[in-house]
Design a protein around this motif. Structure first.
Motif, PDB file in Angstrom:
ATOM      1  N   SER A  31       0.862  -1.088  -0.099  1.00 32.55           N
ATOM      2  CA  SER A  31       0.006   0.098  -0.127  1.00 32.55           C
ATOM      3  C   SER A  31       0.840   1.181  -0.046  1.00 32.55           C
ATOM      4  O   SER A  31       1.786   1.148   0.631  1.00 32.55           O
ATOM      5  N   ILE A  32       0.428   2.175  -0.771  1.00 28.30           N
ATOM      6  CA  ILE A  32       1.133   3.574  -0.973  1.00 28.30           C
ATOM      7  C   ILE A  32       0.072   4.482  -0.664  1.00 28.30           C
ATOM      8  O   ILE A  32      -1.155   4.451  -1.296  1.00 28.30           O
ATOM      9  N   LEU A  41      -5.876  -3.881   5.495  1.00 29.34           N
ATOM     10  CA  LEU A  41      -5.048  -4.855   4.879  1.00 29.34           C
ATOM     11  C   LEU A  41      -4.159  -6.017   5.715  1.00 29.34           C
ATOM     12  O   LEU A  41      -4.245  -7.296   5.479  1.00 29.34           O
ATOM     13  N   SER A  42      -3.554  -5.479   6.935  1.00 29.70           N
ATOM     14  CA  SER A  42      -2.924  -6.397   7.720  1.00 29.70           C
ATOM     15  C   SER A  42      -4.138  -7.486   8.442  1.00 29.70           C
ATOM     16  O   SER A  42      -3.526  -8.457   8.724  1.00 29.70           O
ATOM     17  N   ARG A  43      -5.389  -7.202   8.375  1.00 27.18           N
ATOM     18  CA  ARG A  43      -6.155  -8.177   8.918  1.00 27.18           C
ATOM     19  C   ARG A  43      -6.587  -9.222   7.867  1.00 27.18           C
ATOM     20  O   ARG A  43      -6.984 -10.372   8.137  1.00 27.18           O
ATOM     21  N   MET A  44      -6.315  -8.991   6.577  1.00 25.04           N
ATOM     22  CA  MET A  44      -6.463  -9.943   5.478  1.00 25.04           C
ATOM     23  C   MET A  44      -5.238 -10.677   4.919  1.00 25.04           C
ATOM     24  O   MET A  44      -5.190 -11.713   4.625  1.00 25.04           O
ATOM     25  N   ALA A  45      -4.240  -9.707   4.633  1.00 20.64           N
ATOM     26  CA  ALA A  45      -3.214 -10.299   3.922  1.00 20.64           C
ATOM     27  C   ALA A  45      -2.218 -11.080   5.025  1.00 20.64           C
ATOM     28  O   ALA A  45      -2.101 -10.757   6.106  1.00 20.64           O
ATOM     29  N   SER A  46      -1.409 -12.089   4.352  1.00 15.28           N
ATOM     30  CA  SER A  46      -0.440 -12.793   4.988  1.00 15.28           C
ATOM     31  C   SER A  46       0.874 -11.860   5.268  1.00 15.28           C
ATOM     32  O   SER A  46       1.585 -12.166   6.270  1.00 15.28           O
ATOM     33  N   LYS A  47       1.197 -10.924   4.455  1.00 14.80           N
ATOM     34  CA  LYS A  47       2.225 -10.023   4.417  1.00 14.80           C
ATOM     35  C   LYS A  47       1.947  -8.820   3.601  1.00 14.80           C
ATOM     36  O   LYS A  47       1.329  -8.897   2.633  1.00 14.80           O
ATOM     37  N   MET A  48       2.300  -7.874   4.215  1.00 11.80           N
ATOM     38  CA  MET A  48       1.906  -6.532   3.323  1.00 11.80           C
ATOM     39  C   MET A  48       3.239  -5.424   3.500  1.00 11.80           C
ATOM     40  O   MET A  48       3.892  -5.636   4.663  1.00 11.80           O
ATOM     41  N   TYR A  49       3.468  -4.603   2.488  1.00 11.26           N
ATOM     42  CA  TYR A  49       4.494  -3.759   2.742  1.00 11.26           C
ATOM     43  C   TYR A  49       3.751  -2.264   2.507  1.00 11.26           C
ATOM     44  O   TYR A  49       2.741  -2.015   1.929  1.00 11.26           O
ATOM     45  N   LEU A  50       4.037  -1.270   3.700  1.00  9.87           N
ATOM     46  CA  LEU A  50       3.621  -0.330   3.586  1.00  9.87           C
ATOM     47  C   LEU A  50       4.700   0.656   3.243  1.00  9.87           C
ATOM     48  O   LEU A  50       5.683   1.022   3.857  1.00  9.87           O
ATOM     49  N   LYS A  77       3.483  -7.919  12.983  1.00 11.62           N
ATOM     50  CA  LYS A  77       4.628  -8.656  12.660  1.00 11.62           C
ATOM     51  C   LYS A  77       4.309  -9.042  11.031  1.00 11.62           C
ATOM     52  O   LYS A  77       5.408  -9.103  10.543  1.00 11.62           O
ATOM     53  N   ASN A  78       3.307  -8.954  10.438  1.00 12.49           N
ATOM     54  CA  ASN A  78       3.060  -9.031   8.875  1.00 12.49           C
ATOM     55  C   ASN A  78       3.172  -7.987   8.164  1.00 12.49           C
ATOM     56  O   ASN A  78       2.912  -7.872   6.979  1.00 12.49           O
ATOM     57  N   ILE A  79       3.559  -6.726   8.838  1.00 15.85           N
ATOM     58  CA  ILE A  79       3.765  -5.221   8.096  1.00 15.85           C
ATOM     59  C   ILE A  79       4.982  -5.134   8.169  1.00 15.85           C
ATOM     60  O   ILE A  79       5.653  -4.978   8.991  1.00 15.85           O
ATOM     61  N   GLU A  80       5.589  -4.824   6.893  1.00 12.20           N
ATOM     62  CA  GLU A  80       7.028  -4.129   6.651  1.00 12.20           C
ATOM     63  C   GLU A  80       6.878  -2.841   6.296  1.00 12.20           C
ATOM     64  O   GLU A  80       6.142  -2.493   5.257  1.00 12.20           O
TER      65      GLU A  80
END
Length: 288
Positions: free
Chosen positions: A147-148, A161-170, A191-194
């Protein structure tokens, strides 16, 4: 000779079409002026969150609303409104191709999302590229997303998105996130957000759907990320140049409304995404 109507509606999206149904059904002469049928509904290939409609699409809903409106003898033209001016007995509405008169106006022009401006961005629209996290995050359960965006738009996108995705980049263009401190702390501890700071998206790649994004940081270093989806939350544009001299518009460029859709002008009403309603959703626009 000018055509005259009791009410002219500007915009043929969910808000404008719904307003038209209620107006025309009362045997009130009504004209909808719109650039197209449906507005942003045309950008929704799968519509899952409209109550009472299962696995439909935006264009199907738009056509259904139009059929309802026309069944009550409402009229519709595809044109662009250039300017609305007050007259002694109402309003004069000038379009690219004609001119109309009305006693009252309903403004429902909707909004258009701001894009990143990448070369092949439109190619991946709804094929990995999305501009409404609230609408489309559920399609990415267990997948990798990025997400940007700007400010609170980006923070909210990350939380959803963190509730849905296994991994996400912010992806943050600046050195840090902006917005509510508690929400930012929740993102930073997830933990699943970078969180990738001082970076922007340079390019997109894939086949029939988005597969990768290339990001570049402030030093010029590039990195390729494998993603299933990219959510762009850069705010939106609302074109109100044709009526800004008649109604009050806030600092976000939205039409200020009170109860009942009243604007600062007693004979102009407004509904949908172009107004100050807090949630920009189809069902909200229809109800508004």
């Amino acid at each position: 000779m000018q055509e005259e109507f009791e009410i002219v509606i500007v915009g043929g999206g969910p808000a404008g079409l719904s307003a038209g149904i209620y107006i025309a059904r009362q045997n009130v002469s009504c004209l909808i002026i719109s650039k197209d049928l449906g507005g942003q509904l045309n950008l929704i290939p799968r519509l899952e969150n409209y109550p009472g409609t299962i696995m439909s699409s935006g264009p199907i809903l738009a056509k259904t609303l139009e059929t309802q409106y026309l069944s009550f003898k409402g009229e519709m033209v595809y044109d662009t409104v250039e300017k609305i001016d007050e007259s002694d007995d109402g309003f004069t509405i000038k379009t690219n191709r004609s001119e109309y008169k009305s006693k009252a106006i309903v403004l429902a022009p909707g909004k258009v999302p701001n894009m990143l401006g990448l070369e092949n961005e439109s190619q991946y629209y709804n094929k990995g590229i999305h501009y409404c996290t609230k609408c489309d995050a559920p399609f990415y359960q267990g997948k990798t997303t990025a997400s940007i965006g700007v400010g609170s738009y980006l923070v909210e996108s990350g939380l959803l998105l963190s509730r849905m995705a296994s991994k996400m980049y912010l992806i943050v263009k600046g050195s840090k996130l902006g917005g509510d401190k508690d929400l930012i702390a929740a993102l930073e501890n997830n933990k699943n957000i970078e969180i990738v700071t001082q970076s922007s998206v340079k390019s997109l790649s894939g086949n029939s759907v988005l597969k990768q994004i290339t990001i570049v940081d402030s030093s010029g270093t590039e990195k390729v990320l494998d993603v299933d989806g990219l959510f762009i939350e850069m705010g939106s544009k609302i074109n109100l140049d044709f009526v800004k001299h008649l109604v009050k518009i806030n600092t976000k460029g939205e039409i200020e409304i009170e109860s009942g859709g009243m604007t600062s002008n007693p004979a102009i009403f407004a509904a949908g995404d172009a107004t100050t309603i807090p949630y920009k959703q189809i069902v909200v626009a229809c109800g508004d």
